[in-house]
Design an enzyme around this catalytic site. Structure first.
Site, PDB file in Angstrom:
ATOM      1  N   HIS A   1     -11.946  -5.932   8.766  1.00  0.00           N
ATOM      2  CA  HIS A   1     -12.739  -5.662   7.483  1.00  0.00           C
ATOM      3  C   HIS A   1     -14.091  -4.907   7.683  1.00  0.00           C
ATOM      4  O   HIS A   1     -14.935  -4.810   6.825  1.00  0.00           O
ATOM      5  CB  HIS A   1     -13.108  -7.136   7.027  1.00  0.00           C
ATOM      6  CG  HIS A   1     -11.814  -8.029   6.590  1.00  0.00           C
ATOM      7  ND1 HIS A   1     -11.117  -8.753   7.238  1.00  0.00           N
ATOM      8  CD2 HIS A   1     -11.423  -7.955   5.287  1.00  0.00           C
ATOM      9  CE1 HIS A   1     -10.024  -9.195   6.513  1.00  0.00           C
ATOM     10  NE2 HIS A   1     -10.302  -8.817   5.400  1.00  0.00           N
TER      11      HIS A   1
ATOM     12  N   GLU B   1       0.690  -1.308  -0.035  1.00  0.00           N
ATOM     13  CA  GLU B   1      -0.103  -0.046   0.025  1.00  0.00           C
ATOM     14  C   GLU B   1       0.785   1.261  -0.101  1.00  0.00           C
ATOM     15  O   GLU B   1       0.687   2.405  -0.733  1.00  0.00           O
ATOM     16  CB  GLU B   1      -0.976  -0.144   1.219  1.00  0.00           C
ATOM     17  CG  GLU B   1      -1.967  -1.090   0.903  1.00  0.00           C
ATOM     18  CD  GLU B   1      -1.521  -2.558   1.423  1.00  0.00           C
ATOM     19  OE1 GLU B   1      -0.493  -2.495   2.132  1.00  0.00           O
ATOM     20  OE2 GLU B   1      -2.260  -3.374   1.238  1.00  0.00           O
TER      21      GLU B   1
HETATM   22  C1  LIG Z   1      -2.179  -4.854   4.556  1.00  0.00           C
HETATM   23  C2  LIG Z   1      -2.916  -5.531   3.500  1.00  0.00           C
HETATM   24  N1  LIG Z   1      -3.131  -5.458   2.345  1.00  0.00           N
HETATM   25  C3  LIG Z   1      -4.273  -6.214   1.575  1.00  0.00           C
HETATM   26  C4  LIG Z   1      -4.700  -7.285   2.306  1.00  0.00           C
HETATM   27  C5  LIG Z   1      -5.764  -8.085   1.406  1.00  0.00           C
HETATM   28  N2  LIG Z   1      -5.454  -9.237   1.417  1.00  0.00           N
HETATM   29  C6  LIG Z   1      -5.409 -10.239   2.383  1.00  0.00           C
HETATM   30  S1  LIG Z   1      -4.848 -11.661   1.677  1.00  0.00           S
HETATM   31  C7  LIG Z   1      -4.005 -10.981   0.530  1.00  0.00           C
HETATM   32  C8  LIG Z   1      -3.070 -11.731  -0.463  1.00  0.00           C
HETATM   33  C9  LIG Z   1      -1.912 -12.216   0.250  1.00  0.00           C
HETATM   34  O1  LIG Z   1      -1.163 -13.214  -0.649  1.00  0.00           O
HETATM   35  P1  LIG Z   1      -0.123 -14.149  -0.101  1.00  0.00           P
HETATM   36  O2  LIG Z   1       0.812 -13.228   0.932  1.00  0.00           O
HETATM   37  O3  LIG Z   1       0.755 -14.626  -1.160  1.00  0.00           O
HETATM   38  O4  LIG Z   1      -0.644 -15.038   0.886  1.00  0.00           O
HETATM   39  P2  LIG Z   1      -1.602 -16.275   0.385  1.00  0.00           P
HETATM   40  O5  LIG Z   1      -3.176 -15.978   0.564  1.00  0.00           O
HETATM   41  O6  LIG Z   1      -1.155 -16.763  -0.915  1.00  0.00           O
HETATM   42  O7  LIG Z   1      -1.330 -17.528   1.375  1.00  0.00           O
HETATM   43  C10 LIG Z   1      -4.566  -9.832   0.308  1.00  0.00           C
HETATM   44  C11 LIG Z   1      -4.096  -8.776  -0.771  1.00  0.00           C
HETATM   45  C12 LIG Z   1      -4.443  -7.519   3.636  1.00  0.00           C
HETATM   46  N3  LIG Z   1      -5.004  -8.203   4.665  1.00  0.00           N
HETATM   47  N4  LIG Z   1      -3.269  -6.757   4.360  1.00  0.00           N
END
Ligand SMILES: Cc1ncc(C[n+]2csc(CCOP(=O)(O)OP(=O)(O)O)c2C)c(N)n1
Ligand SMILES: [Mg+2]
Lengths: 404, 449
Positions: free
Chosen positions: A196, A126
């Site tokens: 959320h 972000e």
């Molecule tokens: C600071 C922040 N930005 C965005 C999100 C929304 N979000 C939740 S999970 C996710 C993807 C995460 O991907 P990854 O780190 O590869 O983990 P995976 O879900 O593949 O296990 C996002 C963008 C969040 N939870 N926190």
């Protein structure tokens, strides 16, 4: 709706049955705030057509020829983004998961339509997204950045508060990031919990130089978003996520804007002013229906004397800088005021509203300015129904303020 | 490091021998990129000089290799050393790898039925999670992202605890119903509470490791995160601190190919997460995350180094997110069903381990049957039990904000809620019905004097 029926005259038959525990949820679809006909949509107050110069060589379309289309809020936002991208070659739209349409579907098909150079996924950062957006905007381009949830805006807090907001001031007006708009879903959905369901706008109220806008419906979202994108200041555009699908209107398909820093009087009244924005507008509407026509289960708490009260409701729309004159004019007239927001009480917008109102209208006030807000706790998942200010809490505050 | 030294001295000799002292400060030593004539060094730095105009963009020649022990058919790879894993441990790994999908199947489905608000599966990542958990000390302090329920299961977290948290019932001591499902936390299991904001745990883990060292514990901090979260500023901050301060923290990157819809190819331009390790000067390994033995061996060695050096170590596990991101996601909007089926077939962590077990004579078809049906039954029983329980009392909403005296605003807001519930809570249906879901039916408010 604006300036039409006083809420006391609302046909409350649809609302007198207690809604499910969600309270405000079912009322969005049937809300009188929704302009569900082409005619009423085209009569949206403050609507400004932006395509007049495109018709310089012929007559510009008269209102009678304007078309509308049924859209929910995410479609209306997508429509605004599409217009911004079409009309402004410098415009780019980006953020986490934006390419496939965004987790709330607000950028569906835009990457295919405008190409990956203009609509793209960013890595998951972000602070990076907003810093990048500031850079492109500082070059005079239009940057429309998405932060996936407003709960996750804080890694970008420094970029927003210390950088975007102060860019113009600190450079003596030489530089600015007026082309920057940060969109982000906000407020509760009823089961989001700590991360959320937050309403973080209060944290940004001190960011002089930036504007904060919150729409309540598809028509509003499209017009206010286009205005935000074109405003010569950075704008934080917070979209109440529960409304993405549930709010449906006939939305004018042409390019139009709605004014920033201008509150809209959605119900006219004379006995009390309710100030609010975003999702709670629909709980307010339900509360007013309950006030006029309380069902058996709560009638004992609603004195007959207040049931005919005429309540004015202002949708603030722009939270920073807010429309002080509309607020002052209204409260001077009604002499009573209730502020409603989902964000917690301390550090919320209601505190600023109440302070300004009492300074300006002290001798006119018949009752203290009342705030109906989330509690000063994090948003707790299993307790959300008793955390979010619902119709009944608003109703109670209105009754108490009327009978003060 | 002087302060650590001082602490060590104060702690006396015994403590010093029990736990290796933090490493001495090593001045920056540049790598010799090429063998060449010695042109001396840059003054005051020790950096070798070169007359060649040469850019570089890797520290190894070619892509970083992936460490593997078992091939796709569960046979030990030629040249690989077969790890010392006995029958009991191997079977335990396999059982836990099966428990995860048993829970996932049920909890994913009950979310679809609206019985819980949210869920995230571990499908496809079972070997990464269970293999790494098995290689740790059960008291190593874990800071997870959210897809690491398997670590807790390995450590004996009960099915009842899993259900309690996901349902947010009165046994949910993890979050007291405050957080969304899969936000587990348990001090007894050395597993800090999950928080949805991504990557925040990464610098925290550096602090945890540092604290463990100062407390002279023979444990390390272990931090799990996705390849997506590794894009956050907090990732860089965390690895920088844990390598520089330094701190015994094992960073375990789950590279499952996706961050929601964003493929890893759009997440970074470099060679995955592993390529970043050398930038921080830390020992790094990339491992086949679908090979439970490789994960086990790599993490065991990573942990040993971490403790010995007192410095961060990075493990990147290459795996694949077979499930949707969460119950809020439909991944077929951005990847094909065929791709997922393909990955499940060609590189299945369960099958690889099962074939290995069978080749050892440690597992039979009957045991397979028995295990699957037993786990399914146990999971269902736990759910049915948990489903009947109420939530924590409503007043729990206002608890745990501060320690010590409750501030005036919280007190007043509780009183305000009590006033409202007394006035309407017995008659207004939406509130009446909602109150029934809480232990005590909200009586601490409605009957408050
Ligand atoms: C600071 C922040 N930005 C965005 C999100 C929304 N979000 C939740 S999970 C996710 C993807 C995460 O991907 P990854 O780190 O590869 O983990 P995976 O879900 O593949 O296990 C996002 C963008 C969040 N939870 N926190
Ligand atoms: Mg991932």
């Amino acid at each position: 709706m604006a300036g039409t029926t006083a809420p006391g005259g609302v046909d409350a038959s649809a609302s007198v049955e207690p809604p499910p525990a969600g309270g405000h949820l079912p009322s969005v679809a049937t809300s009188r705030l929704m302009r569900s006909t082409r005619d009423s949509a085209l009569r949206t107050p403050g609507l400004h057509w932006n395509d007049v110069e495109e018709h310089a060589h012929g007559p510009s379309p008269v209102v009678g020829q304007r078309q509308t289309q049924k859209m929910n809020m995410y479609q209306a936002i997508r429509d605004a983004l599409s217009i911004a991208l079409t009309k402004d070659d410098s415009a780019i739209v980006f953020g986490e998961d934006v390419s496939f349409g965004g987790v709330f579907r607000t950028s569906m098909g835009l990457a295919e339509e405008f190409g990956r150079e203009r609509v793209f996924n960013t890595p998951l950062t972000e602070q990076g997204i907003v810093g990048f957006a500031i850079g492109t905007a500082a070059m005079g381009q239009t940057a429309i950045a998405e932060i996936q949830f407003s709960d996750y805006i804080f890694p970008a807090f420094d970029q927003i508060v210390n950088e975007a907001a102060k860019f113009r001031y600190r450079s003596g007006g030489q530089y600015n990031v007026g082309g920057l708009t940060i969109r982000s879903p906000t407020m509760a959905v009823g089961h989001g919990g700590l991360y959320h369901s937050q309403s973080p706008e209060g944290y940004f109220l001190g960011a002089a130089g930036m504007k904060i806008v919150v729409p309540r419906s598809p028509i509003q979202a499209k017009g206010l978003l286009l205005a935000s994108i074109r405003d010569p200041n950075p704008v934080l555009f917070l979209e109440p996520k529960i409304l993405y699908r549930s709010a449906v209107e006939q939305v004018p398909i042409d390019d139009y804007t709605l004014p920033l820093s201008s509150a809209e009087t959605v119900f006219r009244g004379s006995d009390l002013t309710i100030l609010t924005y975003g999702t709670p507008l629909f709980s307010v509407e339900t509360a007013l229906a309950l006030l006029a026509n309380p069902p058996e289960s709560i009638a004992h708490a609603i004195p007959a004397s207040v049931r005919g009260a005429s309540i004015e409701v202002l949708d603030l729309r722009t939270l920073l800088p807010w429309d002080m004159s509309a607020i002052e004019e209204s409260v001077r007239r009604t002499r009573r005021c209730v502020v409603v927001h989902e964000a917690g009480r301390i550090g919320g917008l209601g505190a600023d509203m109440a302070a300004e109102i009492q300074e300006r209208c002290f001798l006119r006030l018949e009752a203290p300015v009342r705030r109906v807000t989330g509690w000063d706790t994090p948003v707790p998942l299993q307790y959300e129904k008793f955390y979010i200010p619902d119709a009944l809490r608003i109703l109670d505050a209105v009754v108490e303020t009327l009978t003060f | 490091m002087a302060s650590l030294r001082a602490i060590a001295r104060r702690g006396g000799r015994r403590a010093l021998t029990a736990i290796p002292a933090p490493p001495a400060f090593v001045p920056l030593q540049a790598r010799r990129l090429h063998d060449q004539v010695n042109h001396g060094t840059l003054p005051h730095t020790g950096l070798p000089l070169t007359p060649k105009l040469e850019f570089f963009n890797s520290v190894a020649s070619g892509p970083i290799p992936t460490f593997r022990v078992l091939d796709g058919e569960g046979r030990v790879l030629e040249g690989a050393e077969e790890p010392e894993i006995d029958r009991e441990l191997a079977r335990r790994l396999y059982e836990n790898m099966n428990l995860l999908p048993a829970l996932d199947n049920l909890l994913y489905n009950v979310q679809r039925q609206g019985k819980i608000s949210f869920y995230m599966t571990s499908y496809g990542e079972e070997a990464s999670i269970i293999g790494s958990a098995a290689a740790l000390d059960n008291a190593d302090e874990v800071l997870g992202q959210y897809r690491e329920m398997g670590v807790l299961l390995w450590r004996g977290y009960t099915l009842d605890s899993v259900m309690a948290q996901c349902l947010g019932n009165q046994e949910d001591i993890a979050t007291k119903g405050r957080q969304m499902p899969v936000h587990f936390g348990s001090p007894t299991h050395h597993f800090m509470t999950i928080s949805s904001p991504l990557a925040t745990q990464i610098p925290q883990a550096a602090g945890v490791g540092y604290a463990l060292r100062r407390m002279r514990k023979p444990q390390i901090a272990v931090c799990y995160f996705g390849e997506g979260a590794a894009s956050e500023g907090d990732f860089h901050a965390g690895l920088l601190l844990a390598s520089t301060v330094p701190s015994p923290t094992l960073y375990f990157a789950r590279n499952n190919g996706f961050a929601i819809s964003t493929p890893a190819a759009e997440q970074y331009h470099g060679d995955g997460i592993a390529s970043r390790g050398p930038g921080y000067g830390i020992d790094t390994i990339r491992v086949d995350g679908n090979d439970v033995l490789a994960v086990y061996v790599a993490v065991k060695e990573a942990r040993r180094r971490c403790l010995e050096q007192g410095r961060a170590v990075l493990v990147e596990a290459m795996t694949y997110r077979v499930g949707h991101h969460s119950t809020s996601d439909d991944s077929f909007a951005y990847r094909s069903r065929a791709e997922v089926e393909d990955r499940k077939k060609i590189d299945n962590p369960h099958i690889r381990l099962r074939l290995y077990l069978q080749s050892k004579g440690w597992w039979t078809a009957e045991e397979e049957e028995e295990l699957k049906s037993r786990l399914k039954k146990e999971v269902l029983t736990a759910f049915k039990r948990a489903e009947k329980l109420k939530r924590f009392p409503l007043e729990t909403m206002f608890g745990d904000i501060y320690a010590g005296e409750e501030p005036w605003n919280i007190k007043e807001q509780k009183e305000e809620l009590a006033r409202l519930l007394k006035k309407y809570g017995n008659t207004w249906e939406p509130w009446k019905n909602e109150l029934q879901k809480f232990e005590n039916n909200g009586k601490e408010f409605t009957e408050k004097s």
